[in-house]
Design an enzyme around this catalytic site. Structure first.
Site, short mmCIF file in Angstrom:
data_model
loop_
_atom_site.label_atom_id
_atom_site.label_comp_id
_atom_site.label_asym_id
_atom_site.label_seq_id
_atom_site.Cartn_x
_atom_site.Cartn_y
_atom_site.Cartn_z
CE1 TYR A 92 3.65 1.52 2.27
CE2 TYR A 92 3.37 3.70 3.24
CZ TYR A 92 3.58 2.90 2.14
OH TYR A 92 3.73 3.48 0.90
CD GLU A 96 5.38 1.05 -0.95
OE1 GLU A 96 5.59 0.10 -1.73
OE2 GLU A 96 4.32 1.69 -0.95
#
Ligand code: GDP
Ligand code: MN
Length: 386
Positions: A108, A196
């Site tokens: 992530y 993101e």
């Protein structure tokens, strides 16, 4: 402003962020063509402004171009429900067809503005692929952070620190460092408020790519980025919010049942606070602007009554730039024209307040009046809950 995954990937790749090969399709035949070009194995990905598509059935693997065509046929036009869309879901108009890659690890990466630290922060975690909110809540120590000094930018040592903490080494480490720097450059140059990548893919061969991409932008900076502004997809936005922005009203839909109409953003925030303090929940944030014209009052009421969740409304106006009698006239006119039936508590304060109150009283319409914000909130909450 939000954009779709395929649009975010277009922007990111301009800055050197590595993405899988892929193209967008709005019909099954086109999906097949793309799969024939880049496949045979592809991923068919629903494009909506919400995450959680994988779990909701909006991301599917196809082994052949024929399968890609079938999947595109199923997904385009479907009403996709994910934990981020709410129970009503979102209709899918397009699918992204991408080269299917073999997953080694899912990491992530996220960049946001940390308001408390007054700087961007780059976050990285080895727990990619799943809901990062859950990781943040349950195992915050697995999220590594580097705050960025906007004057000096994202430093090489910071990228290396993050890549090291992710447990990467060798060529993968080098690729990740390059990836992080390119991502930050894209974030900064495009005035993004969020970038993101979840998951950041480490392939079995050790290559680093953005498997998913999400970007949000600062609306106030969009005039500097006409190419990004053009990516806006009004179908994905709340229709009332779109309508409000057309009239230059600052409106955000919320979950409660007390409609608010206020002049000035600070007063609007305070009004929402006091509604909650009185045990209620605001149905919206609505700032009609310091000046408040009759036209603005009418447009604002139109939006309030179009929201079926609004059970009562609180009008809180401070006559500073504007006079209360003008506002009162605007309210009476709008209430008559729009045939307002919801109970309404009105609190006026400031210039010509007595005249304003008299206009409301003499109108023959049944408004509830209040002298203080507290009184107004305490009156409107039970009315909304009735
Ligand atoms: P989201 O659910 O809306 O966040 O959509 P994502 O783009 O993150 O996709 C969800 C999941 O689909 C990912 O976490 C992957 O596990 C899987 N996925 C996406 N692309 C590929 C691919 O190219 N190959 C494989 N094997 N899985 C993929
Ligand atoms: Mn994702």
């Amino acid at each position: 402003m939000k954009i779709h995954e395929y649009q975010a990937k277009q922007i990111l790749s301009q800055f050197g962020v590595r993405i899988p090969r892929g193209e967008i399709a709005d019909n099954p035949a086109r999906a097949r063509e793309i799969a024939e070009e880049i496949g045979p194995r592809v991923v068919v990905k629903a494009q909506i402004h919400a995450g959680g598509r994988g779990k909701g059935g909006g991301v599917k693997l196809a082994n052949t171009p024929g399968e890609a065509e079938n999947l595109a046929d199923q997904i385009i036009g479907m009403n996709l429900v994910t934990h981020q869309t709410g129970p009503e879901g979102k209709r899918v108009k397009r699918v992204l067809i991408e080269d299917a890659l073999d997953i080694g690890r899912e990491l992530y990466i996220g960049i946001v503005i940390d308001r408390a630290q007054e700087s961007p922060v780059v976050m990285a975690s080895s727990e990619g692929g799943m809901e990062i909110e859950k990781v943040a809540a349950e195992t915050p120590e697995l999220i590594f952070k580097e705050h960025i000094d906007p004057a000096t930018g994202f430093q090489g040592f910071q990228a290396r620190k993050l890549a090291f903490k992710l447990g990467l080494s060798g060529d993968t480490f080098k690729q990740a460092v390059k990836f992080l720097s390119a991502l930050y450059k894209a974030f900064q140059s495009s005035d993004a408020s969020l970038a993101e990548i979840n998951p950041l893919l480490i392939t079995k061969q050790g290559d680093v790519l953005a498997l998913d991409a999400k970007m949000n932008f600062d609306d106030n900076a969009l005039r500097r980025h006409p190419d990004i502004a053009e990516m806006r997809d009004l179908d994905e936005e709340d229709p009332l919010e779109v309508e409000a922005s057309r009239h230059d009203l600052n409106y955000i839909k919320l979950d409660g049942n007390v409609g608010c109409m206020v002049n000035g953003a600070g007063l609007a925030m305070a009004t929402m606070d006091i509604i909650m303090y009185s045990g209620g929940m605001p149905a919206n944030f609505l700032d009609v602007g310091g000046g408040v014209s009759e036209e603005a009052v009418k447009n604002a009421f139109q939006i309030l009554v179009s929201d079926k969740d609004v059970k009562a409304a609180l009008v809180n106006i401070f006559g500073g730039i504007v006079r209360c009698d003008l506002v009162a006239n605007g309210i009476v006119k709008a209430a008559k024209e729009l045939d307002l039936t919801i109970p309404m508590v009105i609190r006026l304060e400031g210039t010509n307040v007595e005249l304003g109150k008299k206009i409301l009283q003499d109108s023959g319409l049944s408004f509830f009046s209040a002298s203080s914000m507290k009184e107004a909130a305490e009156k409107v909450v039970p009315l909304a809950n009735q």
